[in-house]
Design an enzyme around this catalytic site. Structure first.
Site, PDB file in Angstrom:
ATOM      1  N   GLY A  19       0.821  -1.203   0.000  1.00 19.31           N
ATOM      2  CA  GLY A  19       0.000   0.000   0.000  1.00 19.31           C
ATOM      3  C   GLY A  19       0.853   1.249   0.000  1.00 19.31           C
ATOM      4  O   GLY A  19       2.072   1.197   0.204  1.00 19.31           O
ATOM      5  N   GLU A  20       0.182   2.374  -0.249  1.00 20.58           N
ATOM      6  CA  GLU A  20       0.853   3.666  -0.243  1.00 20.58           C
ATOM      7  C   GLU A  20       0.055   4.625   0.617  1.00 20.58           C
ATOM      8  O   GLU A  20      -1.166   4.544   0.691  1.00 20.58           O
ATOM      9  CB  GLU A  20       0.969   4.216  -1.660  1.00 20.58           C
ATOM     10  N   GLY A  21       0.759   5.501   1.295  1.00 24.18           N
ATOM     11  CA  GLY A  21       0.106   6.467   2.152  1.00 24.18           C
ATOM     12  C   GLY A  21       0.691   7.844   1.956  1.00 24.18           C
ATOM     13  O   GLY A  21       1.410   8.114   0.991  1.00 24.18           O
ATOM     14  N   GLY A  49       5.023   7.710   2.086  1.00 25.01           N
ATOM     15  CA  GLY A  49       5.797   6.631   1.509  1.00 25.01           C
ATOM     16  C   GLY A  49       4.943   5.451   1.095  1.00 25.01           C
ATOM     17  O   GLY A  49       3.719   5.511   0.987  1.00 25.01           O
ATOM     18  N   VAL A  77       4.541   0.983   1.423  1.00 24.22           N
ATOM     19  CA  VAL A  77       4.796  -0.200   2.242  1.00 24.22           C
ATOM     20  C   VAL A  77       4.907  -1.386   1.300  1.00 24.22           C
ATOM     21  O   VAL A  77       4.008  -1.654   0.499  1.00 24.22           O
ATOM     22  CB  VAL A  77       3.679  -0.431   3.266  1.00 24.22           C
ATOM     23  N   LYS A 102       8.751  -0.307   5.057  1.00 21.38           N
ATOM     24  CA  LYS A 102       8.212   1.018   4.786  1.00 21.38           C
ATOM     25  C   LYS A 102       9.366   1.935   4.424  1.00 21.38           C
ATOM     26  O   LYS A 102      10.348   2.038   5.154  1.00 21.38           O
ATOM     27  CB  LYS A 102       7.471   1.552   6.006  1.00 21.38           C
ATOM     28  N   ASP A 113      -3.241  10.903  15.672  1.00 20.74           N
ATOM     29  CA  ASP A 113      -3.936  10.623  14.409  1.00 20.74           C
ATOM     30  C   ASP A 113      -4.720   9.311  14.485  1.00 20.74           C
ATOM     31  O   ASP A 113      -4.694   8.492  13.570  1.00 20.74           O
ATOM     32  CB  ASP A 113      -2.935  10.567  13.254  1.00 20.74           C
TER      33      ASP A 113
END
Length: 625
Positions: A72-74, A77, A79, A94, A184
């Site tokens: 996945g991407e956030g 960056g 993962v 990551k 968060d």
């Protein structure tokens, strides 16, 4: 400040912080920028991409880690799924995307903070390494899905959401104990493992509580606590985020809603309490609004207090479920008692109905008591238990069982006065009935006053013998002192007078029940009528044999009357009727037979007292009525 002024001030703040006002309110703001003044020395590692040309596993050329896929991407960056050579295992790596070098500080800070938090609900950091592409954080590989996906699916039970939230509370409480706040917390940052594990992710904007505050907005706008708009945050800010997450569980929507970023931030700044619909339990609504209070000091003191409130609610729900089941049993009990109050029910049906009522009562009472054990303040269970006990008390009173009704009423906090009065009335009626029955038993008991009764009859026998002997002696000495009819009248009066004196003594000295009264009454009546018969016969000029024959019949009937009250009654009747029979056919024998009878009866009574049957139970001879 006017609404337009607030909007303008927010726009200026966002612009000063380089935040695009058109960003989605669900994206995280405030990720740290800027490189470290000196990049920490990180152990080198060979991270290679898996492909057809790579070497066999175990070959050094294969690298320490082989990248197999992108997980996945956030906002900070990407993962990657990788295979570690030693120890051999799957891991998640990551690292920053190309061009995101300005986030190195943020990545390393996150790795440092997370690596210091070893907790079952926080993803372990295995290592932080570096290669030619920059730093990389090696973490445990988690298989599962984001919590947000469960919200979007819409088929996850509330209890499961609540359990996940409690696990997030555990992670946060541990982090706070280590001096770290997350800032968060939201469903997108929670991963649910394939086996139900819960992990709080993305510690990218986490900070230590001892770090000086900044004026930068940090967090996700639609979840923010008001103070976070000013760059301030502490453990109670995370409590607010937990409350905002609970709000999403309850409503399916973010605490501050969606839409324009400025509008969302304005709602976050005001942090107004939410008015929940009727489908949300009041207790849970209060928990959520308290956690999301505008002022930090009005919120729960810490995560542990928030978690405890949720646990209390859950125990209250269990208690409510117990009370609901108990209420069903109570309603069945009410219906059964209404049917039981109708006439025409036979004994077997009544017995079975009572057994069923006992079962329903015990189940209902147990359910309410268990509910109160889990939630002592639960009014539904308290009221239900009181009604259950009152219903059973009324049923027992309807069955004429005041003691069982009293036992139910004693278990009540406030038993109804009407039921207590009815219990006392039934008890008084029962005691009166028992007293009447005891008196009846006492009156019918031949053993009551047996000793004094025996003495009285002995005195009577002795008096008869003495009078008979005296008059016989007088007749022998003076054969012509009086005609026979006059002698018979004088003897009758003398015997009746002796009986009166003996009864008077007996009444004063002995126990006086129905048996003794009847014996005395029959004796007096028989002897009194005998005396009247003799005087009447004397006045009428009747002859002696006829007078004695009538007396024998009177005494025989007296003996029959005595039979229910004294064992000697049948013997007396038999002897008297035998004398009358002889006198009827042999009138000349009646007078000597009567003399013999007058002697034999007292002797019989004396023998009966000496050798007759004794009382065989606990009634005393002199027992009073």
């Amino acid at each position: 400040m006017s609404s337009s002024s607030k909007v303008d001030a927010l726009r200026e703040t966002l612009a000063a912080q380089g935040v695009d006002a058109t960003r989605a309110p669900g994206e995280t703001l405030g990720r740290r920028e800027g490189r470290l003044s000196g990049l920490p020395s990180l152990p080198p590692a060979r991270i290679v991409r898996a492909g057809p040309e790579e070497a066999e596993e175990g070959d050094a050329a294969a690298g320490d880690f082989r990248i197999r896929d992108t997980l996945g991407e956030g906002g900070m960056g990407v993962v990657l799924l990788a295979e570690q050579r030693m120890p051999p295992r799957e891991v998640a790596i990551k690292r920053l995307r190309a061009g995101d070098g300005h986030l190195v500080d943020t990545l390393l800070r996150e790795a440092t903070l997370t690596g210091q938090l070893e907790h079952p609900n926080i993803v372990p950091v295995h290592a932080v390494v570096s290669d030619e592409e920059g730093p990389a954080v090696v973490m445990k590989r988690i298989t599962g899905q984001e919590w947000q996906a469960l919200f979007e699916a819409g088929d996850t039970p509330f209890e499961r959401h609540l359990e996940i939230l409690l696990q997030v509370c555990n992670a946060l409480a541990f982090a706070h104990d280590r001096g770290v706040i997350h800032r968060d917390v939201k469903p997108e940052n929670v991963m649910i493992g394939a086996y139900g594990e819960v992990y709080l992710l993305d510690w990218g904007i986490a900070r230590r509580v001892d770090e000086p505050p900044t004026d930068r907005i940090a967090g996700t706008p639609c979840f923010l606590a008001p103070e976070m708009l000013e760059g301030r945050a502490d453990a109670r800010s995370d409590v607010f985020l937990l409350g905002a997450t609970l709000h999403q569980i309850l409503t399916g929507e973010a605490r501050h809603g969606e839409g324009d970023l400025i509008d969302v931030l304005l709602r976050a700044k005001d942090a107004e309490p939410h008015l929940y619909d009727e489908g949300v339990p009041d207790e849970l609504a209060r928990i959520c609004n308290r956690a999301c209070a505008k002022r930090p000091e009005d919120r729960y003191l810490d995560v542990a207090a928030f978690r405890e409130a949720l646990l209390r609610y859950r125990s209250h729900q269990s208690a409510a479920a117990l009370a609901a089941t108990a209420e069903e049993r109570l309603e069945e009990l009410r219906a059964l008692t209404r049917r039981a109050s109708q006439p025409g029910e036979d004994e077997e049906a009544s017995r079975l109905a009572y057994l069923e009522a006992q079962r329903l009562f015990n189940e209902a009472r147990f359910g309410f008591e268990q509910s109160l054990a889990a939630w002592p303040e639960g009014r539904v269970a308290q009221d239900g238990l009181e009604e259950c006990l009152a219903t059973m008390a009324r049923y027992e009173l309807g069955r004429g069982q005041p003691d069982a009704a009293q036992a139910a009423l004693e278990a009540m906090e406030a038993p109804p006065a009407t039921l207590l009065a009815e219990v006392e009335a039934q008890r008084a009626e029962r005691e009166a009935a028992r007293a009447r029955f005891a008196q009846l038993e006492h009156d019918r008991d031949r053993h009551v006053g047996a000793r004094e009764r025996s003495r009285a009859l002995t005195f009577l026998g002795a008096a008869v013998v003495l009078l008979t002997a005296g008059f016989v002696a007088l007749r022998v000495a003076y054969p012509d002192y009086a005609p026979p009819t006059l002698r018979f009248a004088i003897v009758g009066v003398a015997v009746f007078g002796a009986m009166l004196a003996i009864v008077a003594w007996w009444r004063r000295r002995g126990a006086w029940n129905l048996v003794n009264r009847r014996i005395a009454q029959i004796a007096l009546l028989t002897l009194g009528v005998s005396a009247l018969n003799r005087f009447a016969s004397l006045a009428a000029g009747a002859d002696g044999p006829r007078i004695l024959l009538t007396d024998a019949l009177l005494i025989g009937m007296g003996g029959l009357a005595l039979t229910p009250f004294h064992e000697g009654g049948p013997w007396l009747a038999s002897m008297a009727f035998a004398l009358a029979f002889v006198g009827a056919f042999r009138p000349a024998w009646i007078e000597p037979g009567f003399i013999a009878f007058a002697i034999a009866v007292p002797v019989f009574l004396l023998a009966w007292r000496r050798w007759g049957p004794r009382p065989s139970h606990a009634h005393g001879e002199d027992e009073a009525p």
